[in-house]
Structure formats: structure tokens, C-alpha cells
Design a protein around this motif. Structure first.
Motif, PDB file in Angstrom:
ATOM      1  N   GLY A 141       0.795  -1.220   0.000  1.00 17.47           N
ATOM      2  CA  GLY A 141       0.000   0.000   0.000  1.00 17.47           C
ATOM      3  C   GLY A 141       0.823   1.263   0.000  1.00 17.47           C
ATOM      4  N   ASN A 142       2.063   1.168  -0.468  1.00 23.24           N
ATOM      5  CA  ASN A 142       2.931   2.348  -0.535  1.00 23.24           C
ATOM      6  C   ASN A 142       2.688   3.058  -1.861  1.00 23.24           C
ATOM      7  N   THR A 143       1.805   4.033  -1.838  1.00 21.87           N
ATOM      8  CA  THR A 143       1.396   4.693  -3.080  1.00 21.87           C
ATOM      9  C   THR A 143       2.058   6.051  -3.275  1.00 21.87           C
ATOM     10  N   GLU A 144       2.835   6.499  -2.279  1.00 23.05           N
ATOM     11  CA  GLU A 144       3.433   7.830  -2.364  1.00 23.05           C
ATOM     12  C   GLU A 144       4.722   7.801  -3.177  1.00 23.05           C
ATOM     13  N   GLU A 145       5.058   8.931  -3.781  1.00 25.39           N
ATOM     14  CA  GLU A 145       6.311   9.065  -4.508  1.00 25.39           C
ATOM     15  C   GLU A 145       7.475   9.133  -3.519  1.00 25.39           C
ATOM     16  N   ASP A 146       8.650   8.694  -3.959  1.00 29.95           N
ATOM     17  CA  ASP A 146       9.821   8.700  -3.097  1.00 29.95           C
ATOM     18  C   ASP A 146      10.470  10.084  -3.097  1.00 29.95           C
ATOM     19  N   THR A 147       9.809  11.027  -2.479  1.00 28.12           N
ATOM     20  CA  THR A 147      10.354  12.375  -2.375  1.00 28.12           C
ATOM     21  C   THR A 147      10.436  12.763  -0.915  1.00 28.12           C
ATOM     22  N   GLU A 148      11.213  13.806  -0.655  1.00 23.41           N
ATOM     23  CA  GLU A 148      11.427  14.235   0.724  1.00 23.41           C
ATOM     24  C   GLU A 148      10.122  14.701   1.367  1.00 23.41           C
ATOM     25  N   GLU A 149       9.239  15.313   0.562  1.00 19.10           N
ATOM     26  CA  GLU A 149       8.012  15.875   1.110  1.00 19.10           C
ATOM     27  C   GLU A 149       6.926  14.830   1.320  1.00 19.10           C
ATOM     28  N   SER A 150       6.957  13.728   0.572  1.00 22.31           N
ATOM     29  CA  SER A 150       5.859  12.767   0.619  1.00 22.31           C
ATOM     30  C   SER A 150       5.923  11.911   1.876  1.00 22.31           C
ATOM     31  N   ALA A 151       4.759  11.602   2.402  1.00 24.82           N
ATOM     32  CA  ALA A 151       4.667  10.767   3.588  1.00 24.82           C
ATOM     33  C   ALA A 151       4.698   9.295   3.189  1.00 24.82           C
ATOM     34  N   VAL A 152       5.086   8.465   4.123  1.00 29.24           N
ATOM     35  CA  VAL A 152       5.098   7.025   3.878  1.00 29.24           C
ATOM     36  C   VAL A 152       3.697   6.478   4.107  1.00 29.24           C
ATOM     37  N   SER A 153       3.230   5.632   3.205  1.00 34.72           N
ATOM     38  CA  SER A 153       1.913   5.013   3.356  1.00 34.72           C
ATOM     39  C   SER A 153       2.054   3.509   3.276  1.00 34.72           C
ATOM     40  N   TYR A 154       1.196   2.810   4.010  1.00 31.75           N
ATOM     41  CA  TYR A 154       1.195   1.352   3.959  1.00 31.75           C
ATOM     42  C   TYR A 154      -0.160   0.832   4.437  1.00 31.75           C
ATOM     43  N   ASP A 155      -0.479  -0.350   3.987  1.00 29.09           N
ATOM     44  CA  ASP A 155      -1.704  -1.027   4.381  1.00 29.09           C
ATOM     45  C   ASP A 155      -1.506  -1.607   5.777  1.00 29.09           C
ATOM     46  N   SER A 156      -2.442  -1.368   6.652  1.00 30.72           N
ATOM     47  CA  SER A 156      -2.327  -1.871   8.028  1.00 30.72           C
ATOM     48  C   SER A 156      -2.278  -3.392   8.086  1.00 30.72           C
ATOM     49  N   GLU A 157      -2.735  -4.056   7.031  1.00 32.08           N
ATOM     50  CA  GLU A 157      -2.736  -5.518   6.993  1.00 32.08           C
ATOM     51  C   GLU A 157      -1.549  -6.074   6.200  1.00 32.08           C
ATOM     52  N   ALA A 158      -0.634  -5.221   5.794  1.00 34.51           N
ATOM     53  CA  ALA A 158       0.508  -5.675   4.989  1.00 34.51           C
ATOM     54  C   ALA A 158       1.356  -6.662   5.783  1.00 34.51           C
ATOM     55  N   PRO A 159       1.719  -7.796   5.167  1.00 32.22           N
ATOM     56  CA  PRO A 159       2.561  -8.783   5.865  1.00 32.22           C
ATOM     57  C   PRO A 159       3.906  -8.171   6.256  1.00 32.22           C
ATOM     58  N   PRO A 160       4.388  -8.436   7.464  1.00 29.61           N
ATOM     59  CA  PRO A 160       5.656  -7.834   7.908  1.00 29.61           C
ATOM     60  C   PRO A 160       6.843  -8.248   7.057  1.00 29.61           C
ATOM     61  N   VAL A 161       6.773  -9.449   6.441  1.00 29.60           N
ATOM     62  CA  VAL A 161       7.895  -9.882   5.607  1.00 29.60           C
ATOM     63  C   VAL A 161       8.068  -8.961   4.405  1.00 29.60           C
ATOM     64  N   LEU A 162       6.939  -8.438   3.883  1.00 30.48           N
ATOM     65  CA  LEU A 162       7.024  -7.502   2.765  1.00 30.48           C
ATOM     66  C   LEU A 162       7.509  -6.131   3.228  1.00 30.48           C
ATOM     67  N   LEU A 163       7.060  -5.713   4.404  1.00 30.69           N
ATOM     68  CA  LEU A 163       7.520  -4.444   4.954  1.00 30.69           C
ATOM     69  C   LEU A 163       9.029  -4.470   5.197  1.00 30.69           C
ATOM     70  N   GLU A 164       9.504  -5.606   5.708  1.00 35.32           N
ATOM     71  CA  GLU A 164      10.950  -5.765   5.921  1.00 35.32           C
ATOM     72  C   GLU A 164      11.714  -5.683   4.605  1.00 35.32           C
ATOM     73  N   ALA A 165      11.209  -6.410   3.615  1.00 34.08           N
ATOM     74  CA  ALA A 165      11.896  -6.437   2.325  1.00 34.08           C
ATOM     75  C   ALA A 165      11.955  -5.050   1.698  1.00 34.08           C
ATOM     76  N   LEU A 166      10.857  -4.297   1.788  1.00 35.36           N
ATOM     77  CA  LEU A 166      10.829  -2.951   1.227  1.00 35.36           C
ATOM     78  C   LEU A 166      11.768  -2.021   1.993  1.00 35.36           C
ATOM     79  N   ALA A 167      11.764  -2.159   3.319  1.00 31.01           N
ATOM     80  CA  ALA A 167      12.658  -1.329   4.136  1.00 31.01           C
ATOM     81  C   ALA A 167      14.114  -1.578   3.774  1.00 31.01           C
ATOM     82  N   SER A 168      14.482  -2.846   3.574  1.00 30.09           N
ATOM     83  CA  SER A 168      15.876  -3.157   3.269  1.00 30.09           C
ATOM     84  C   SER A 168      16.309  -2.551   1.938  1.00 30.09           C
ATOM     85  N   LEU A 169      15.388  -2.506   0.969  1.00 25.49           N
ATOM     86  CA  LEU A 169      15.718  -1.903  -0.322  1.00 25.49           C
ATOM     87  C   LEU A 169      15.961  -0.391  -0.182  1.00 25.49           C
ATOM     88  N   TYR A 170      15.167   0.255   0.651  1.00 25.05           N
ATOM     89  CA  TYR A 170      15.400   1.681   0.886  1.00 25.05           C
ATOM     90  C   TYR A 170      16.737   1.907   1.595  1.00 25.05           C
TER      91      TYR A 170
END
Length: 494
Positions: A141-170
Motif C-alpha cells: 500500500g505504498n502509493t506515495e512518490e519517493d520524495t522528501e516531502e511525501s509521507a510514507v503510506s502502507y496497508d495496516s494488513e501488509a505482511p511484515p515480511v514484505l515491509l521488511e523487504a521494502l525497508a531493506s531496499l530503501y
């Protein structure tokens, strides 16, 4: 705040942090990023029908190759694993567990990008990171652009394994970016990791309640896994990276010192006695930049305490640690040695310890606070001994790094009662290695045709010559120190 610790006094064989500690090489013209090679059949046969187990085995093999310096071989495996996973995902796009394959593909892309970064292929690395981010963002559910001004968005039901994987890429992306772009990537990674940690903490509470019910029923069951431990370590490392940004690229930010302090305090919040000492060292670095040297000394001795067993064991192998018999060199000392922080981290640790030892304001000053039962000389010697053991561990790993030999000499002259013989030996070895490197550069210049590269090599040679003269002067000063007791006592790390 300013950056600490300063670099050692030679750049003849200087390297970026990712390659610190490897053997010196004759400077060459930088090559452009090369396309990913086609994987060799014998290395990728088992990935034709990928399973999670086969992918993990392949990644472990690729990581081993990368550590050995075979980036090409590692990239072949990463390329094959990514290709197989992409095909598998497209064939099973409606499967309920498809997000596990996507997370695994993101991990492959992240490690592939890190490997590409280590050999200077930054553009290819960013392509890998962006592909992974594009794959994972819709799933969390991360629909925001990767800019300094944009807020981070995510689905409250998103599996933590996907959140971890996305965090590691950032985080990977942040390591190759600079200034505000790096800060944005790290901050977004932190947000996704903190959400993953929240989910894991909620699951842990549910697991505890389940365990209580099972115990009442007489069935012990298996111990639940603890993925939150790894997330905490990653958060600690990320906040350390943000703090480092404010000490370097963003040091002119209006609130640099405050933001740096806040970031490192957050890192310490996720620190644990079994974690790498990154947060402790980051705080020591900050305290030195604030001229709070006594506080920095305390943090650095805590850093050494976490590495002491492994460093002492390795240092004893090269005559820089206490005598150790075969039984003492076995488990758990061998295990401690194999889990030491990276070569470049320990180089920085040694420099910080020597800077603490050389501090006139908080160590030698009459009104400086000291630990009960110790003297000013004890504090200085504790820092020098810790630095010597750390440098001994580095020498045991690689005895062709000039910087290590030089810093060992610095440690020897910084003791309350300097060991000039040891300093003379190690500085002499460093000087000999530097002169050999200078000869290699001179020969390479004779064959170099590119004017731009040649100009860089001329500057490097001029700098190296000055550094060689500086070290030769230090060596001459050792004899004067023996006669007069004071001369030659200064140590310069920059």
C-alpha cells in the motif's frame, strides 16, 4: 559537528569503505558499469525450478563469492535467481503465498545491487533497488512518490515480511545516495521497519498467550521464532547511518547536531548487549565532535568490550595480544573472532580509541573525571591497549594494509610509557610498504595514456610523497624521544 575520526596520513592505497582492508592495487582507469553476464549453467542448474530452499542456498553461495572478491560469479547467481523468481511469480500470480516469492525476489535484487555497488556499478545497483521497490510498494500500500516531502503510506494488513523487504531496499538505496536523497531513503526504510516491528510485537503477544494455553494443556510446542530481533538490529543500523549523515553530508544543516543526537539516541534504543557496537561507536564519534572526550572514551571502551574476546584472540596470533594456548584459541574464542565487525569498522574503532587516548582536554587535564581506582595514565593506556588489540585482529586478517601498520605504531607511542621499539618496527614496515606503493604508481604513470587519470595519479603521487616524508620524520623523532623524553610524542591521524 565535524567528522571523526580523521583519516590516516597516507592515501597512496586508500580505498572506499567497502573495500578497506583488501590488498593494494595499482591505480587504474575507472571502468564503466558492465551489463550483467549470462549465468553459467553449472552454477544455476538447481534454480530452473526454484524453491525457497534452493534460492536461499544460491544466495548463500553468491554471498560467499562476493566476500571472496568474485563479484562476477556472484552476479551470475543473482541474475539467475532473479530470472527464475520473475518467471515463477508470473506463472503463479494468483497464488495466496505469492507475496513470499516477491519478498524473496526483492531480497535477491537488494543483494545484487549491493554487490554491484561494491564494484562501482552504482547505476545498475539503483536499477535493481528501484525494481524491487516497484514490486513491493503496491503490495504494502505504498502509493506515495519517493520524495522528501511525501509521507510514507502502507496497508495496516501488509505482511511484515514484505515491509521488511521494502525497508531493506530503501536502506540499500540510502547507502549509495548522498545528502538529502540518502536521508529520504533511510527515513522511508525506518518507517517500514518500525511498522514491521509493530506487527511482530503484536504476533509475539499472541504467541505468548498461545503458549500459556498449550502449557495448561500439557503440550509444550516449539519456541516461536523471533524475527523482531533482526528488525531491531536493522533499525539500530539505520539510525546510525542517519546520524552519520548529519556528521558528514548534512553537517551544515541548521539542526544537524540536534538531529544527529536524536538519531543516535534512537539507535541506542534498539541496541542490545548482543548487537554489533555500531550505536555505541556512533555516539562516541558524536561526543568527540562536541569535545566531550571523557564521554567518548567511555563509549569506546564499551565498544571494545563487545569485540574484546575475538580481537584479543586474533591479536595474540600476531604477537600483539596476551599469550594464548590452543585450548584458549578454540571455542568460544574462534566463534567470537568470526563474528567481529567489519574490517573498516574496526579501523574506525582503533582511530577513535587513539583519539581518545591523545585527548589533552579530558584525559591529561588535572580536573578531568576518572573512574574510581584508576589514574589518568590508566585511562590512556586502556584506550591504547584496546586499539592495539583491535589493530592486531586486523593484522591477523590482512598484513598488507599500510594503515594498520601505521596505526599500530601510533598506539605504541601513545602509551603512558611508550614502546618506541615496537613503534619503530611497525612504522618502518609501513614506510617500506608506502615506498613500494609509490614505485608501483610511478611505473603505472609511465604506461597511462588517459590525461585525466594521469592528472589524478600525479596528485596522488605528490600526496604520497609528502606522507612518506612525514612518516620518515616521525621515525627519526623516536630516537630523540628516548633521549629527551618528550619529542616525537605527538600523534597525527589526519
Amino acid at each position: 559537528p565535524t567528522t571523526h575520526p580523521p583519516h590516516s596520513p597516507f592515501t597512496l592505497s586508500s580505498k572506499p569503505a567497502t573495500t578497506m582492508g583488501k590488498k593494494s592495487r595499482t591505480p587504474k582507469k575507472r571502468s564503466k558499469a558492465k551489463p550483467t553476464p549470462t549465468p553459467a549453467p553449472e552454477q544455476t542448474q538447481e534454480l530452473i525450478t526454484p524453491t525457497e530452499e534452493s534460492i536461499h542456498k544460491a544466495l548463500a553461495r553468491a554471498e560467499t563469492l562476493a566476500q571472496r572478491g568474485d563479484a562476477s560469479g556472484a552476479q551470475e547467481i543473482y541474475h539467475a535467481a532473479a530470472t527464475c523468481l520473475r518467471d515463477d511469480i508470473s506463472k503463479n500470480d494468483s497464488g495466496g503465498d505469492n507475496y513470499v516469492r516477491v519478498a524473496l525476489l526483492a531480497r535477491v535484487l537488494g543483494q545484487s545491487g549491493e554487490c554491484q555497488t561494491s564494484v562501482g556499478n552504482v547505476e545498475d545497483a539503483l536499477t535493481s533497488f528501484h525494481e524491487g521497490i516497484a514490486l513491493l510498494s503496491p503490495l504494502v500500500g505504498n502509493t506515495e512518490e519517493d520524495t522528501e516531502e511525501s509521507a510514507v503510506s502502507y496497508d495496516s494488513e501488509a505482511p511484515p515480511v514484505l515491509l521488511e523487504a521494502l525497508a531493506s531496499l530503501y536502506f540499500y538505496k540510502g547507502q549509495v545516495m548522498e545528502s538529502d536523497e540518502a536521508l529520504t531513503s533511510y527515513s522511508r526504510g525506518v518507517a517500514f521497519y518500525e511498522r514491521a516491528l509493530e506487527v511482530y510485537e503484536e504476533e509475539k503477544e499472541e504467541d505468548v498467550e498461545t503458549d500459556v494455553v498449550m502449557e495448561e494443556g500439557g503440550d509444550e510446542g516449539d519456541s516461536p521464532p523471533k524475527p523482531d530481533v533482526d528488525v531491531r538490529k536493522q533499525l539500530c543500523a539505520a539510525y546510525c547511518s542517519i546520524g552519520e549523515l548529519y556528521l558528514t553530508d548534512l553537517c551544515y544543516h541548521p539542526n544537524a547536531e540536534t538531529e544527529c543526537e536524536s538519531s543516535i539516541q534512537n539507535a541506542l534504543r534498539y541496541d542490545s548487549p548482543t548487537s554489533p557496537p555500531d550505536a555505541l561507536q556512533a555516539m562516541a564519534n558524536l561526543r568527540l565532535s562536541q569535545c566531550r572526550n571523557a564521554d567518548a572514551l567511555t563509549y569506546m571502551l564499551r565498544v571494545f568490550d563487545r569485540m574484546k574476546k575475538g580481537c584479543t584472540m586474533l591479536a595474540s596470533l600476531v604477537g600483539l595480544g596476551p599469550p594464548m594456548n590452543k585450548k584458549e584459541a578454540m571455542e568460544p574464542n574462534m566463534e567470537a573472532a568470526s563474528s567481529l565487525p567489519s574490517f573498516e569498522f574496526r579501523i574506525a574503532s582503533a582511530k577513535l580509541l587513539l583519539e581518545c587516548a591523545a585527548s589533552e582536554s579530558d584525559i591529561s587535564r588535572a580536573d578531568a573525571p576518572i573512574a574510581p581506582g584508576t589514574t589518568k595514565g590508566d585511562q590512556c593506556d586502556d584506550c591504547c591497549e584496546a586499539a592495539l588489540f583491535i589493530l592486531g585482529s586486523l593484522l591477523a586478517e590482512d598484513d598488507e594494509t599500510i594503515e594498520v601498520w601505521y596505526l599500530i605504531g601510533c598506539a605504541c607511542v601513545q602509551f603512558h610509557e611508550p614502546n618506541t621499539d615496537m613503534a619503530e618496527y611497525h612504522w618502518g614496515k609501513a614506510l617500506q610498504m608506502m615506498e613500494n606503493e609509490r614505485k608501483l604508481v610511478e611505473r603505472a604513470m609511465e604506461e597511462e595514456e588517459d590525461d585525466e587519470v594521469l592528472d589524478e595519479m600525479k596528485q596522488e603521487l605528490e600526496c604520497a610523497t609528502n606522507q612518506i616524508e612525514d612518516l620518515a620524520t616521525k621515525l627519526k623523532g623516536l630516537g630523540q624521544k628516548d633521549d629527551e623524553g618528550e619529542e616525537g610524542n605527538e600523534m597525527t591521524l589526519d
